[in-house]
Design a protein around this motif. Structure first.
Motif, PDB file in Angstrom:
ATOM      1  N   ALA A 128     -31.236 -18.170   7.679  1.00  0.00           N
ATOM      2  CA  ALA A 128     -31.466 -16.921   6.938  1.00  0.00           C
ATOM      3  C   ALA A 128     -32.304 -17.239   5.702  1.00  0.00           C
ATOM      4  N   PRO A 129     -33.578 -17.575   5.885  1.00  0.00           N
ATOM      5  CA  PRO A 129     -34.407 -18.062   4.770  1.00  0.00           C
ATOM      6  C   PRO A 129     -34.597 -17.067   3.625  1.00  0.00           C
ATOM      7  N   LYS A 130     -34.439 -15.769   3.881  1.00  0.00           N
ATOM      8  CA  LYS A 130     -34.613 -14.794   2.800  1.00  0.00           C
ATOM      9  C   LYS A 130     -33.550 -14.932   1.708  1.00  0.00           C
ATOM     10  N   MET A 131     -32.435 -15.581   2.032  1.00  0.00           N
ATOM     11  CA  MET A 131     -31.398 -15.787   1.030  1.00  0.00           C
ATOM     12  C   MET A 131     -31.793 -16.881   0.036  1.00  0.00           C
ATOM     13  N   ASN A 132     -32.701 -17.742   0.455  1.00  0.00           N
ATOM     14  CA  ASN A 132     -33.135 -18.881  -0.362  1.00  0.00           C
ATOM     15  C   ASN A 132     -34.502 -18.551  -0.952  1.00  0.00           C
ATOM     16  N   ALA A 133     -34.495 -17.679  -1.972  1.00  0.00           N
ATOM     17  CA  ALA A 133     -35.769 -17.123  -2.436  1.00  0.00           C
ATOM     18  C   ALA A 133     -35.685 -16.697  -3.894  1.00  0.00           C
ATOM     19  N   HIS A 134     -36.848 -16.378  -4.441  1.00  0.00           N
ATOM     20  CA  HIS A 134     -36.967 -15.801  -5.783  1.00  0.00           C
ATOM     21  C   HIS A 134     -37.680 -14.462  -5.679  1.00  0.00           C
ATOM     22  N   PHE A 170     -25.975 -10.345  -2.822  1.00  0.00           N
ATOM     23  CA  PHE A 170     -27.434 -10.402  -2.711  1.00  0.00           C
ATOM     24  C   PHE A 170     -28.096  -9.232  -3.429  1.00  0.00           C
ATOM     25  N   ASP A 171     -29.361  -9.429  -3.735  1.00  0.00           N
ATOM     26  CA  ASP A 171     -30.189  -8.452  -4.456  1.00  0.00           C
ATOM     27  C   ASP A 171     -30.742  -7.456  -3.447  1.00  0.00           C
ATOM     28  N   HIS A 172     -30.331  -6.186  -3.585  1.00  0.00           N
ATOM     29  CA  HIS A 172     -30.720  -5.175  -2.591  1.00  0.00           C
ATOM     30  C   HIS A 172     -32.210  -4.832  -2.657  1.00  0.00           C
ATOM     31  N   ARG A 173     -32.887  -5.179  -3.748  1.00  0.00           N
ATOM     32  CA  ARG A 173     -34.334  -4.966  -3.803  1.00  0.00           C
ATOM     33  C   ARG A 173     -35.044  -5.890  -2.829  1.00  0.00           C
ATOM     34  N   ALA A 174     -34.458  -7.047  -2.585  1.00  0.00           N
ATOM     35  CA  ALA A 174     -35.122  -8.078  -1.779  1.00  0.00           C
ATOM     36  C   ALA A 174     -34.644  -8.108  -0.336  1.00  0.00           C
ATOM     37  N   MET A 175     -33.388  -7.726  -0.105  1.00  0.00           N
ATOM     38  CA  MET A 175     -32.791  -7.912   1.214  1.00  0.00           C
ATOM     39  C   MET A 175     -31.918  -6.740   1.606  1.00  0.00           C
ATOM     40  N   ASP A 176     -31.707  -6.626   2.909  1.00  0.00           N
ATOM     41  CA  ASP A 176     -30.719  -5.720   3.474  1.00  0.00           C
ATOM     42  C   ASP A 176     -29.632  -6.563   4.134  1.00  0.00           C
ATOM     43  N   PHE A 177     -28.548  -5.913   4.547  1.00  0.00           N
ATOM     44  CA  PHE A 177     -27.432  -6.660   5.114  1.00  0.00           C
ATOM     45  C   PHE A 177     -27.851  -7.464   6.345  1.00  0.00           C
ATOM     46  N   GLY A 178     -28.774  -6.932   7.120  1.00  0.00           N
ATOM     47  CA  GLY A 178     -29.221  -7.635   8.321  1.00  0.00           C
ATOM     48  C   GLY A 178     -29.834  -8.991   8.033  1.00  0.00           C
ATOM     49  N   ASP A 179     -30.312  -9.187   6.806  1.00  0.00           N
ATOM     50  CA  ASP A 179     -30.941 -10.458   6.453  1.00  0.00           C
ATOM     51  C   ASP A 179     -29.929 -11.578   6.239  1.00  0.00           C
ATOM     52  N   ILE A 180     -28.643 -11.211   5.978  1.00  0.00           N
ATOM     53  CA  ILE A 180     -27.642 -12.261   5.794  1.00  0.00           C
ATOM     54  C   ILE A 180     -26.800 -12.489   7.053  1.00  0.00           C
ATOM     55  N   LYS A 181     -26.938 -11.615   8.052  1.00  0.00           N
ATOM     56  CA  LYS A 181     -26.152 -11.778   9.277  1.00  0.00           C
ATOM     57  C   LYS A 181     -26.437 -13.110   9.976  1.00  0.00           C
ATOM     58  N   PRO A 182     -27.703 -13.561  10.078  1.00  0.00           N
ATOM     59  CA  PRO A 182     -27.937 -14.863  10.717  1.00  0.00           C
ATOM     60  C   PRO A 182     -27.236 -16.011   9.997  1.00  0.00           C
ATOM     61  N   PHE A 183     -27.073 -15.891   8.685  1.00  0.00           N
ATOM     62  CA  PHE A 183     -26.359 -16.901   7.909  1.00  0.00           C
ATOM     63  C   PHE A 183     -24.902 -16.982   8.363  1.00  0.00           C
ATOM     64  N   MET A 184     -24.247 -15.824   8.477  1.00  0.00           N
ATOM     65  CA  MET A 184     -22.849 -15.799   8.889  1.00  0.00           C
ATOM     66  C   MET A 184     -22.688 -16.261  10.338  1.00  0.00           C
ATOM     67  N   ASP A 185     -23.599 -15.850  11.207  1.00  0.00           N
ATOM     68  CA  ASP A 185     -23.542 -16.273  12.607  1.00  0.00           C
ATOM     69  C   ASP A 185     -23.655 -17.792  12.723  1.00  0.00           C
ATOM     70  N   ARG A 186     -24.553 -18.377  11.947  1.00  0.00           N
ATOM     71  CA  ARG A 186     -24.739 -19.836  11.986  1.00  0.00           C
ATOM     72  C   ARG A 186     -23.505 -20.563  11.440  1.00  0.00           C
TER      73      ARG A 186
END
Length: 305
Positions: A75-81, A275-291
């Motif tokens: 979930a690379p969007k979580m590792n961002a600025h 997470f910052d809702h300006r940058a991401m939606d919930f779907g962007d962190i789902k792959p993190f939890m699945d992994r």
């Protein structure tokens, strides 16, 4: 009403206060509590510990941090600025290959400092263990006030370069006026002696720069007191923070080999993902939890020194 004590903000509290205000005033936080079953994972970890050399102590915290970095790769969007200009409704979202973890550390005097643990995603469990030991040794030689002063000074200079003159001047006034609120860096022989310590043996402003994500192990402080982290501060310009609670025995509904439900006692790891809702939606962190669930269900893939 009788006053017990009055404590003025030192430079550490000033920096924390500044970050907190910037975070809550500017970032629309979304918080989700993820509660994976880590029963088998901890059992396998305990077996893994017995196979290690006596001089290699890989903690459960180290293994979980390693698991989180593997989850972030999915979930690379979580590792961002994120850099956002609200007046122009214009933003820039930058993802990073290196996973640089901002991690709070408790100092010998009880104060807290957030250290940038660099490139954690490419480190083995042994390497992470040694890296943490070295960081602890460096902290013991670090003057917290001096390190924080250098960070504050650097931040003020950056604000001046960006044209934020009012904010910069206000900070200088706040740090230099009124004796009770004044920030006093090391001076004279004390300063010379501290400067003689090589940067490789102490914490410097380079180690205090914002990482790409924050991981805070609150469970290490709350062990024995069951609970969950409901909300966590995101440190700008990061877009995500992860808070770990203490592993807790919890009754859950499971299924046997015939698909029938039954109640079992499981070890649950409460994990707050903010997470910052300006940058991401919930779907962007789902792959993190699945992994992470894959890793916790198959610990052998991670438990390699």
């Amino acid at each position: 009403m009788r006053v017990i004590d009055i404590v003025r903000f030192n430079i550490q509290r000033k920096i924390v206060a500044s970050q907190t205000v910037a975070s809550w005033q500017n970032i629309p936080h979304v918080s989700y509590i993820f509660e994976p079953d880590v029963t088998d994972f901890i059992e396998k970890y305990n077996e893994f510990k017995k196979t290690l050399p006596e001089d290699l102590h890989i903690t459960l915290n180290t293994v979980i941090v390693k698991a989180i970095t593997e989850g972030l790769k999915a979930a690379p969007k979580m590792n961002a600025h994120l850099h956002y200009e609200p007046k122009l409704v214009r933003g820039k979202f930058t993802t990073y290959d290196n996973i640089d973890v901002s991690m709070p550390w408790i100092l010998p005097n009880g104060e807290m400092m957030t250290i940038n643990m660099r490139d954690m995603g490419n480190r083995s469990l042994t390497n992470i263990t040694n890296y943490m030991k070295k960081t602890q040794a460096r902290l013991e030689k670090t003057n917290l006030q001096e390190a924080m002063y250098q960070v504050s000074l650097d931040n003020t200079l950056q604000n001046l370069q960006k044209g934020r003159f009012v904010q910069s001047i206000a900070r200088l006034i706040g740090s230099k006026t009124q004796k009770r609120h004044r920030v006093s860096p090391l001076k004279g022989d004390e300063k010379k002696a501290y400067d003689m310590i090589p940067d490789s043996e102490k914490i410097t402003k380079h180690n205090l720069e914002p990482g790409t994500i924050t991981i805070s192990n609150v469970g290490a402080l709350t062990r024995g007191n069951p609970g969950k982290i409901a909300m966590l501060m995101i440190i700008p310009p990061q877009v995500c923070a992860i808070g770990l609670g203490a592993v807790t025995k919890t009754p859950i509904v499971a299924q046997d080999e015939n698909g029938k439900d039954y109640i079992k006692i499981a070890q649950i790891l409460p994990m707050n993902i903010c997470f910052d809702h300006r940058a991401m939606d919930f779907g962007d962190i789902k792959p993190f939890m699945d992994r992470l669930r894959e890793i916790f269900d198959n610990p052998e893939t991670l438990l390699v020194p």
